[in-house]
Design an enzyme around this catalytic site. Sequence first.
Site, PDB file in Angstrom:
ATOM      1  N   LYS A 178       0.924  -1.164   0.147  1.00 64.10           N
ATOM      2  CA  LYS A 178       0.119   0.063  -0.004  1.00 64.10           C
ATOM      3  C   LYS A 178       0.962   1.156   0.067  1.00 64.10           C
ATOM      4  CE  LYS A 178      -1.712  -1.670   3.800  1.00 64.10           C
ATOM      5  NZ  LYS A 178      -2.555  -1.967   5.017  1.00 64.10           N
ATOM      6  N   THR A 210      -8.564   9.113   8.252  1.00 61.85           N
ATOM      7  CA  THR A 210      -7.979   7.818   7.720  1.00 61.85           C
ATOM      8  C   THR A 210      -7.633   6.795   8.654  1.00 61.85           C
ATOM      9  OG1 THR A 210      -5.538   8.722   7.521  1.00 61.85           O
ATOM     10  CG2 THR A 210      -7.135   9.182   5.507  1.00 61.85           C
ATOM     11  N   GLY A 212      -7.939   3.374  10.425  1.00 59.44           N
ATOM     12  CA  GLY A 212      -8.207   2.275  10.431  1.00 59.44           C
ATOM     13  C   GLY A 212      -8.430   2.057   9.061  1.00 59.44           C
ATOM     14  N   THR A 213      -7.776   2.617   7.753  1.00 55.40           N
ATOM     15  CA  THR A 213      -7.960   2.240   6.277  1.00 55.40           C
ATOM     16  C   THR A 213      -7.292   0.756   6.175  1.00 55.40           C
ATOM     17  OG1 THR A 213      -5.864   3.804   6.167  1.00 55.40           O
ATOM     18  CG2 THR A 213      -7.965   4.502   5.714  1.00 55.40           C
ATOM     19  N   GLY A 214      -5.897   0.601   6.771  1.00 56.69           N
ATOM     20  CA  GLY A 214      -5.366  -0.794   6.638  1.00 56.69           C
ATOM     21  C   GLY A 214      -6.267  -1.977   7.214  1.00 56.69           C
ATOM     22  N   CYS A 215      -6.729  -1.684   8.185  1.00 55.89           N
ATOM     23  CA  CYS A 215      -7.640  -2.633   8.684  1.00 55.89           C
ATOM     24  C   CYS A 215      -8.887  -2.928   7.799  1.00 55.89           C
ATOM     25  CB  CYS A 215      -8.141  -2.439  10.029  1.00 55.89           C
ATOM     26  SG  CYS A 215      -6.794  -2.166  11.297  1.00 55.89           S
TER      27      CYS A 215
END
Length: 266
Positions: A178, A210, A212-215
């Site tokens: 990412k 932004t 928590g975008t990865g989770c």
Amino acid sequence: MPVRVFSIAGSDSGGGAGIQADIKAITALKGYAMTAITALTAQNTLGVQGIFPVPADFVRQQIRSVLDDIGTDAFKTGMVGGAAEVQVVAEEIALYRRQHPTIPVVVDPVMVAKGGAALLADDVVGVVQKKLFAQATVITPNLPEAERLTGQCITTLAAMRTAARLLHQETGAAILLKGGHMEGDDLVDIVADETGLTEFFSQRVQTRHTHGTGCTLASALATYLAQGLQLHQAVDHARTYVRNAILYAPELGKGAGPLWHAHSLT
């Protein structure tokens, strides 16, 4: 019947990341979310104020309780805690995959919180690489995590390509690298798998919301894979879902605010 998606991760008391984000994303995408909590955090949009680990034996009990009764169509792992917890998670996934060898496993190698707090100790990184990555279908590092895993400085698109290839070669899993931490208005994510490199482009949303975008991306990806989408299509759908969740963010908190996971339900 909805697909079953099993998230094994830490809890975010602020609701923006971790288990809470996973449940919201899976549900919004018409999956059935199940969880095993590896750690409790005292956390909000400003950062992580405390971490309370869940003992490895109880992590195992949670996982077996769910799998022995309900089962799952996909795993997603996030914050996994210490070496003992990582070992348990890897063992239990491997045990289930003996009966279900094609089940997708999305590993989000959560190492650092949005506010900079370390969520994975240095001595645990090697255990994650050796044990958990061996079970992964897809691994979804961001740039700081990829730098930690490869030992390389990743500040250009060319460096991203090199790191994605290296991680794929080392793990055998597909890599979704990412690029959100890269400078510039263009946002590029790279998938490295047996077909080579595939790049996904979009325009960066200029916002502080932004958290928590990865989770959320990893959970959406696991849900789409459980629904039968091929990897590249699932990545494309998951990226679109997360982008819209950012655009519809409810603007909560004083720091990095959470996304609006329910946008797909309206």
